[in-house]
Design a protein around this motif. Structure first.
Motif, PDB file in Angstrom:
ATOM      1  N   TYR A   1       0.944  -1.280  -0.122  1.00  0.00           N
ATOM      2  CA  TYR A   1      -0.027  -0.292   0.056  1.00  0.00           C
ATOM      3  C   TYR A   1       0.867   1.171  -0.065  1.00  0.00           C
ATOM      4  N   LEU A   2       0.560   2.104  -0.937  1.00  0.00           N
ATOM      5  CA  LEU A   2       1.346   3.298  -0.839  1.00  0.00           C
ATOM      6  C   LEU A   2       0.294   4.489  -0.621  1.00  0.00           C
ATOM      7  N   ILE A   3       0.761   5.371   0.373  1.00  0.00           N
ATOM      8  CA  ILE A   3      -0.311   6.458   0.873  1.00  0.00           C
ATOM      9  C   ILE A   3       0.627   8.063   0.571  1.00  0.00           C
ATOM     10  N   ILE A   4       0.007   8.748  -0.279  1.00  0.00           N
ATOM     11  CA  ILE A   4       0.716   9.820  -0.493  1.00  0.00           C
ATOM     12  C   ILE A   4       0.125  10.998   0.223  1.00  0.00           C
ATOM     13  N   GLY A   5       0.780  11.304   1.477  1.00  0.00           N
ATOM     14  CA  GLY A   5       0.139  12.327   2.317  1.00  0.00           C
ATOM     15  C   GLY A   5       0.076  11.862   3.685  1.00  0.00           C
ATOM     16  N   ASN A   6       0.512  12.710   4.460  1.00  0.00           N
ATOM     17  CA  ASN A   6       0.798  12.598   5.942  1.00  0.00           C
ATOM     18  C   ASN A   6       0.033  13.335   7.105  1.00  0.00           C
ATOM     19  N   SER A   7      -1.462  13.360   6.514  1.00  0.00           N
ATOM     20  CA  SER A   7      -2.158  14.154   7.353  1.00  0.00           C
ATOM     21  C   SER A   7      -3.636  13.402   7.584  1.00  0.00           C
ATOM     22  N   ALA A   8      -4.617  14.228   7.716  1.00  0.00           N
ATOM     23  CA  ALA A   8      -5.993  13.651   8.319  1.00  0.00           C
ATOM     24  C   ALA A   8      -6.209  12.624   7.305  1.00  0.00           C
ATOM     25  N   ALA A   9      -6.256  12.718   6.109  1.00  0.00           N
ATOM     26  CA  ALA A   9      -6.896  11.671   5.140  1.00  0.00           C
ATOM     27  C   ALA A   9      -5.732  10.401   5.144  1.00  0.00           C
ATOM     28  N   GLY A  10      -4.519  10.672   4.917  1.00  0.00           N
ATOM     29  CA  GLY A  10      -3.510   9.789   4.902  1.00  0.00           C
ATOM     30  C   GLY A  10      -3.264   8.963   5.973  1.00  0.00           C
ATOM     31  N   LEU A  11      -3.345   9.506   6.962  1.00  0.00           N
ATOM     32  CA  LEU A  11      -3.137   8.716   8.514  1.00  0.00           C
ATOM     33  C   LEU A  11      -4.167   7.881   8.761  1.00  0.00           C
ATOM     34  N   ASN A  12      -5.292   8.397   8.813  1.00  0.00           N
ATOM     35  CA  ASN A  12      -6.631   7.431   9.069  1.00  0.00           C
ATOM     36  C   ASN A  12      -6.681   6.688   8.021  1.00  0.00           C
ATOM     37  N   GLY A  13      -6.327   6.673   6.931  1.00  0.00           N
ATOM     38  CA  GLY A  13      -6.213   5.689   5.789  1.00  0.00           C
ATOM     39  C   GLY A  13      -5.265   4.525   6.316  1.00  0.00           C
ATOM     40  N   ALA A  14      -4.120   4.939   6.443  1.00  0.00           N
ATOM     41  CA  ALA A  14      -3.049   4.206   6.873  1.00  0.00           C
ATOM     42  C   ALA A  14      -3.597   3.308   7.943  1.00  0.00           C
ATOM     43  N   GLU A  15      -4.222   3.798   8.972  1.00  0.00           N
ATOM     44  CA  GLU A  15      -4.573   3.017  10.375  1.00  0.00           C
ATOM     45  C   GLU A  15      -5.756   2.191   9.873  1.00  0.00           C
ATOM     46  N   ALA A  16      -6.832   2.452   9.125  1.00  0.00           N
ATOM     47  CA  ALA A  16      -7.708   1.462   8.701  1.00  0.00           C
ATOM     48  C   ALA A  16      -7.314   0.355   8.089  1.00  0.00           C
ATOM     49  N   ILE A  17      -6.433   0.595   6.874  1.00  0.00           N
ATOM     50  CA  ILE A  17      -5.475  -0.599   6.336  1.00  0.00           C
ATOM     51  C   ILE A  17      -4.954  -1.364   7.462  1.00  0.00           C
ATOM     52  N   ARG A  18      -4.152  -0.731   8.441  1.00  0.00           N
ATOM     53  CA  ARG A  18      -3.492  -1.573   9.351  1.00  0.00           C
ATOM     54  C   ARG A  18      -4.748  -2.333  10.270  1.00  0.00           C
ATOM     55  N   GLU A  19      -5.591  -2.097  10.720  1.00  0.00           N
ATOM     56  CA  GLU A  19      -6.503  -2.688  11.402  1.00  0.00           C
ATOM     57  C   GLU A  19      -7.093  -4.029  10.697  1.00  0.00           C
ATOM     58  N   LEU A  20      -7.135  -3.969   9.394  1.00  0.00           N
ATOM     59  CA  LEU A  20      -7.472  -5.069   8.462  1.00  0.00           C
ATOM     60  C   LEU A  20      -6.424  -5.780   8.054  1.00  0.00           C
ATOM     61  N   ASP A  21      -5.380  -5.622   8.000  1.00  0.00           N
ATOM     62  CA  ASP A  21      -4.125  -6.195   7.083  1.00  0.00           C
ATOM     63  C   ASP A  21      -2.983  -5.804   8.013  1.00  0.00           C
ATOM     64  N   THR A  22      -2.752  -6.838   8.928  1.00  0.00           N
ATOM     65  CA  THR A  22      -1.521  -6.566   9.933  1.00  0.00           C
ATOM     66  C   THR A  22      -0.210  -6.858   9.363  1.00  0.00           C
ATOM     67  N   ASP A  23      -0.205  -7.539   8.003  1.00  0.00           N
ATOM     68  CA  ASP A  23       0.972  -7.823   7.428  1.00  0.00           C
ATOM     69  C   ASP A  23       1.379  -7.115   6.343  1.00  0.00           C
ATOM     70  N   GLY A  24       0.515  -6.361   5.554  1.00  0.00           N
ATOM     71  CA  GLY A  24       0.613  -5.474   4.386  1.00  0.00           C
ATOM     72  C   GLY A  24       1.645  -4.589   4.499  1.00  0.00           C
ATOM     73  N   GLU A  25       2.311  -4.309   3.400  1.00  0.00           N
ATOM     74  CA  GLU A  25       3.492  -3.289   3.606  1.00  0.00           C
ATOM     75  C   GLU A  25       2.784  -1.779   3.308  1.00  0.00           C
ATOM     76  N   VAL A  26       2.757  -0.782   4.289  1.00  0.00           N
ATOM     77  CA  VAL A  26       2.280   0.280   4.333  1.00  0.00           C
ATOM     78  C   VAL A  26       3.521   1.240   4.211  1.00  0.00           C
ATOM     79  N   THR A  27       3.502   2.044   3.265  1.00  0.00           N
ATOM     80  CA  THR A  27       4.323   3.294   2.960  1.00  0.00           C
ATOM     81  C   THR A  27       3.508   4.544   2.910  1.00  0.00           C
TER      82      THR A  27
END
Ligand code: FAD
Ligand code: SF4
Lengths: 164, 431
Positions: free
Chosen positions: B3-29
């Motif tokens: 998973y690649l996320i461009i943006g380190n703010s409201a949308a990006g961080l909440n997106g990354a957290e939601a991904i992590r909740e469902l996918d503990t092994d995925g690579e999140v950048t």
């Protein structure tokens, strides 16, 4: 998760819950001392009127809580242990984003202190203070489904005794 | 899964957290052009006013990336996305491959192309970089001018005033906050600003910025010329989409997304100030560039990216702000465009409060609250649910109007109010 559930048929609007809430969240934890504190503790549960009936208004600890998304400082978050929605007062800047989105009006703006206050289920205590304080047992700290089942049973029992 | 996320703010961080909740092994950048830990830009004004420290501006703790196993790349700008190779290219040439990409690049201040706007001392009010540039410029600033009378401009004006500058606000519209509130509220705030030593010039715009390298004066189209050594521009934001040129990702007013926040390219999602969504009140496409929408969209986009189908009900225009101690909440349609709408309003001079509810066919479509803001969310719920409010119409302007007033309404429309919270609150309710 366990929440504060109300049996509206038992509530008589005595405000004991409100007072217990305020005392619990005061610095001293004592009713008479609390009254002398420079900043009165905010009530996190408020007994309001609904068409002549008392209604103890408090945070519903929403599953999909809009206040968490809305909070621009990251102060509103879900407590991983209890799944309740909690405010980190140190982080709260009084931006009132939560006040703008709470569908129940259960996040109260404390304009003096510039902090939002809401029910924290008396974090760190076994049971919320309001539940213990209610003289009619209108309040209970239970799983909503369990409360619903219990309420239905009680109602059914009432109608069957009435029928006899 | 990468998973690649461009943006380190409201949308990006909440997106990354939601991904992590469902996918503990995925690579999140997470990649971000700004070289700064996870902060909330909404707190910049609070910092200027001395209400929070720079540390308090953090939206998440500093060990956050590690704790969630996110790979973080700060101070790196994405310049291109190649959708066929499924990679994003950074300014320094590095390429990042993705299986799923979240565009959460937010927006940048619109700076008018007026003559002289490129001079030193003309700044936006968006990033910590802007903040520090403003603080530096303030050292030799006596007079500061703010262009724009929306929330951002007015927050800047409060901050500059708190720092001791003489502040002038120049707005083209006849009243302050013209995009978010109405004339009545605008007047209340104008008075509040003037009482606090801020001059407001309305109905005018800058037609030239004068000075040598640094700004020295602004010239207005009404003929006035005013001294100023600093200009802060608060005239709206434009989505950051230039890196998408040629990528094939559809962009209208913002990146076009569907109800799953997916773009026209299946692996790519967008959320926050960069995304164009459907406004639930007007039904029209809009970029509702506010924190709550960015966070929620990020969360929903993240869940979809990690395989959990979730739909977004739509964005809503809403604002909560406080200027010199006077709070404002405004939601939806605040200036009805036609006589199809009905307006209920009440101004209490003695309390310095104002409340206005805008209705259309017995549904609430807009709200303005000044001075007293308690229960704003109850109105918002009625707006979002498009509930018929005929039964409570005569109560809408009551000072204490709140949830207890709508209990019968909610109880009588359980299908509309179907979320567990509404049900729970009504278990023991009898009419
Ligand atoms: C001073 C101020 C006060 C505000 N107050 C409020 C408020 O009170 N309430 C409210 O609701 N909203 C407020 N807002 C608006 C709110 O901050 C935004 O809606 C919110 O930040 C949007 O979040 P976002 O994640 O979509 O984008 P942004 O916060 O804009 O973040 C964009 C991210 O993308 C990164 N980025 C951008 N382009 C690139 C690129 N090409 N390559 C790599 N990274 C890139 C940036 O570095 C950043 O990390 C305020 C905004 C400002 C500026
Ligand atoms: S203490 Fe119990 S009876 Fe009294 S107002 Fe509260 S809920 Fe009602």
């Amino acid at each position: 998760m366990r929440k504060i559930m109300v049996d509206l048929q038992l509530c008589m609007g005595c405000n004991s819950c409100e007072i217990a809430c305020a005392v619990q969240h005061s610095q001293s934890g004592d009713l008479f001392e609390a009254l002398k504190e420079p900043v009165l503790p905010g009530y996190r549960l408020r007994v309001r009127a609904s068409y002549g009936m008392p209604f103890p208004l408090r945070c519903e600890q929403c599953e999909d809580a809009p206040c968490i998304d809305a909070c621009k400082s990251g102060a509103m978050a879900r407590d991983p242990e209890t799944a309740s929605v909690q405010i980190d007062e140190d982080k709260c800047v009084g931006g009132w984003m939560c006040v703008m989105v709470c569908p129940f009006g259960a996040v109260f703006p404390d304009m003096e202190r510039g902090k939002a206050v809401k029910c924290d289920l008396c974090r760190g205590h076994e049971r919320p203070a309001c539940v213990d304080a209610c003289p009619t047992k209108a309040l209970s700290y239970v799983e909503p489904d369990e409360f619903a089942a219990r309420y239905m049973r009680a109602e059914a029992a009432k109608t069957s005794t009435e029928a006899e | 899964m990468r998973y690649l996320i461009i943006g380190n703010s409201a949308a990006g961080l909440n997106g990354a957290e939601a991904i992590r909740e469902l996918d503990t092994d995925g690579e999140v950048t997470i990649v971000s052009e700004e070289d700064y830990p996870p902060y909330s830009r909404c707190l910049i004004p609070y910092f200027m006013e001395g209400k929070v420290s720079e540390d308090d501006m953090l939206y998440r703790p500093s060990d956050y990336y590690q704790a969630h196993s996110f790979r973080i790349m700060l101070g790196r700008r994405v310049v291109k996305v190649d959708t066929s190779k499924m990679e994003a290219q950074l300014e320094d040439g590095e390429r990042l491959m993705y299986d799923r990409l979240l565009l959460a690049t937010g927006g940048s201040p619109k700076i008018p192309d007026t003559t002289g706007m490129d001079k030193e001392g003309v700044l936006g009010f968006r990033t910590t970089r802007d903040l520090h540039a403003i603080l530096r410029a303030l050292k030799d600033t006596r007079n500061a001018a703010v262009l724009g009378g929306g929330c951002i401009g007015l927050m800047a004006a409060c901050g500059l005033r708190a720092k001791g500058a003489e502040v002038l606000v120049v707005i083209r519209s006849p009243h302050l906050l013209s995009q978010v509130a109405d004339a009545e509220a605008g007047e209340m705030f104008r008075r509040r600003f003037e009482e606090n030593g801020v001059r407001v010039i309305s109905g005018a715009s800058v037609d030239e910025v004068r000075g040598d390298a640094r700004v020295a004066q602004i010239h207005l189209d009404n003929g006035e010329q005013l001294e100023c050594q600093l200009i802060v521009v608060g005239k709206g934001v434009a989505p950051n989409v230039t890196f998408l040129e040629g990528s094939g990702v559809a962009v209208n007013r913002g990146v076009v997304v569907d109800e799953n926040l997916q773009t026209n390219i299946p692996e790519i999602y967008a959320a926050g100030d960069v995304a164009e969504t459907t406004d639930v009140v007007t039904g029209e496409k809009a970029v509702n560039a506010i924190w709550p929408c960015a966070a929620e969209q990020g969360r929903i986009a993240g869940a979809n990216m990690a395989g959990q189908a979730r739909t977004y009900v739509g964005s809503m225009r809403m604002n909560s702000a406080e200027f010199f101690g006077l709070p404002l909440i405004s939601i939806g349609v605040t200036k009805p465009p036609s006589d199809e709408y009905q307006v209920l309003s009440r101004r209490q001079e003695t309390r310095n409060t104002y409340r206005k509810v805008v209705l259309k066919q017995n549904k609430i479509v807009g709200l303005v609250m000044v001075g007293e803001i308690e229960n704003a969310g109850v109105y918002r719920a009625l707006i979002q649910k498009k509930a018929d409010i005929s039964s409570v119409k005569d109560r809408l302007l009551d000072r204490n109007f709140g949830y207890p007033d709508i209990l019968p309404l909610v109880a009588g429309d359980r299908q509309r109010f179907s979320e567990p919270e509404w049900r729970h609150s009504l278990i023991s309710y009898r009419r």
